[in-house]
Write a protein that holds these residues in place. Structure first.
Motif, PDB file in Angstrom:
ATOM      1  N   MET A   1       0.713  -1.067   0.389  1.00  0.00           N
ATOM      2  CA  MET A   1      -0.392  -0.023  -0.245  1.00  0.00           C
ATOM      3  C   MET A   1       0.739   1.593  -0.112  1.00  0.00           C
ATOM      4  O   MET A   1       2.500   0.770   0.106  1.00  0.00           O
ATOM      5  N   ARG A  77      -7.034   6.465   2.184  1.00  0.00           N
ATOM      6  CA  ARG A  77      -7.845   6.122   3.211  1.00  0.00           C
ATOM      7  C   ARG A  77      -7.402   7.171   4.713  1.00  0.00           C
ATOM      8  O   ARG A  77      -6.121   7.597   4.477  1.00  0.00           O
ATOM      9  N   ASP A  84      -3.203   6.674   4.214  1.00  0.00           N
ATOM     10  CA  ASP A  84      -2.483   5.455   3.293  1.00  0.00           C
ATOM     11  C   ASP A  84      -3.627   5.486   2.342  1.00  0.00           C
ATOM     12  O   ASP A  84      -4.849   6.369   1.675  1.00  0.00           O
ATOM     13  N   LEU A  86      -3.313   4.103  -1.928  1.00  0.00           N
ATOM     14  CA  LEU A  86      -3.151   3.358  -3.005  1.00  0.00           C
ATOM     15  C   LEU A  86      -3.164   3.134  -4.069  1.00  0.00           C
ATOM     16  O   LEU A  86      -3.931   4.010  -4.946  1.00  0.00           O
ATOM     17  N   MET A 118      -0.524  -6.700  -1.654  1.00  0.00           N
ATOM     18  CA  MET A 118      -1.541  -6.095  -1.142  1.00  0.00           C
ATOM     19  C   MET A 118      -2.507  -6.864   0.094  1.00  0.00           C
ATOM     20  O   MET A 118      -2.475  -7.914   0.292  1.00  0.00           O
ATOM     21  N   SER A 119      -3.993  -5.921   0.535  1.00  0.00           N
ATOM     22  CA  SER A 119      -4.235  -6.842   1.824  1.00  0.00           C
ATOM     23  C   SER A 119      -5.644  -6.578   1.651  1.00  0.00           C
ATOM     24  O   SER A 119      -6.066  -6.094   0.471  1.00  0.00           O
ATOM     25  N   LYS A 121      -8.026  -5.740   3.242  1.00  0.00           N
ATOM     26  CA  LYS A 121      -8.778  -4.744   4.174  1.00  0.00           C
ATOM     27  C   LYS A 121      -8.775  -3.433   3.112  1.00  0.00           C
ATOM     28  O   LYS A 121      -9.515  -2.690   3.333  1.00  0.00           O
ATOM     29  N   GLU A 122      -7.765  -4.132   1.842  1.00  0.00           N
ATOM     30  CA  GLU A 122      -7.468  -2.682   0.977  1.00  0.00           C
ATOM     31  C   GLU A 122      -9.339  -2.426   0.503  1.00  0.00           C
ATOM     32  O   GLU A 122      -9.561  -1.554  -0.418  1.00  0.00           O
ATOM     33  N   TRP A 126     -12.711   3.703  -0.846  1.00  0.00           N
ATOM     34  CA  TRP A 126     -10.988   5.048  -0.500  1.00  0.00           C
ATOM     35  C   TRP A 126     -11.983   6.413  -1.476  1.00  0.00           C
ATOM     36  O   TRP A 126     -12.289   6.412  -1.930  1.00  0.00           O
TER      37      TRP A 126
END
Length: 256
Positions: A1, A77, A84, A86, A118-119, A121-122, A126
């Motif tokens: 991220m 975010r 954060d 992306l 990548m997670s 949770k992403e 956004w």
């Protein structure tokens, strides 16, 4: 991220730069920079699988009195500055001059789950911000009041049997729902999804929803229908805020 690579594509390999002037161009905000006409992916969700790079189009207009470099829009975010972000790489076009101190830009944001971690949770909502770095020092970052959903790709399989089948007998239609797991870079079962079973009669060009079926906890789909005419069966999943839609291939069954 966050920022992994920065790529800028401009005519002649060098970014166009404005020289500061005494008067701010029309639309320039306090601080000397404003961003307008911001669009990301034509307002559609960004759907990412596990292996293929996804190129997302964006565009914006920038008005400034400053000498600048590297204008771009990005997803974030938290806070636009320090939150954060992306994106894995960004390419921004050269300035298309609108008037003195005002430029239009085309941009491409790249997301490559095969190269960058990548997670899961992403997935989800956004916000969109725009940023420009100034020649020498400093930057300006503005929230653009837009939301973009980033989604995990989904897949569906289908099988309808027996083939052929006698009219009036039962056809069993099965399938499976999976979605991208960005952390393992594999597709995994996606249980509990409500999926539409659709049918297209032979000679027709359009499908009609016959029924809706919930996948079990392993993502498996199974239902029966009565054979009435030859045609093609498929499953359709409409997605949600974290997962993209998908449509299976069609399975043709001849009814005798």
């Amino acid at each position: 991220m966050g920022k992994q690579i920065w790529r800028v594509v401009v005519a002649g390999g060098a970014a166009a730069v404005f020289t500061a002037v005494a008067a701010a161009p029309a639309g320039a905000a306090e601080g000397g920079v404003s961003f307008t006409r911001v669009q990301v992916n034509d307002g559609k969700p960004i759907v990412i699988g596990v292996s293929n790079e996804v190129a997302v189009p964006a565009s914006f207009r920038m008005a400034t009195t400053e000498a600048w470099e590297f204008p771009h829009v990005f997803l974030y975010r938290g806070a636009a500055n320090g939150g954060d972000e992306l994106w894995h790489a960004i390419e921004t076009s050269d300035c298309v001059k609108v008037s003195a101190g005002v430029c239009d830009f085309d941009e491409t944001m790249y997301f490559d789950p095969s190269e960058w971690d990548m997670s899961n949770k992403e997935a989800g909502a956004w916000k969109v911000a725009a940023r420009v770095y100034f020649k020498g020092d400093g930057a300006d970052t503005d929230d653009e009041g837009l939301t973009v959903h980033v989604k995990r790709n989904s897949r569906l399989t289908v099988n309808a049997s027996p083939e052929p089948v006698t009219k009036g007998k039962s056809i069993t239609v099965t399938g499976k729902v999976t979605r991208a797991d960005w952390e393992t870079r594999k597709y995994v079962s996606y249980g509990g999804r409500l999926v539409s079973l659709q049918f297209k009669p032979a000679g027709s060009t359009s499908y009609t929803t016959v029924k809706k079926v919930y996948a079990n906890s392993s993502g498996d789909l199974r239902t029966t229908v009565t054979a009435s005419r030859t045609g093609t069966w498929r499953w359709v999943y409409h997605g949600n805020t974290t997962t993209g839609p998908s449509t299976s291939s069609g399975d043709n069954v001849v009814v005798r």
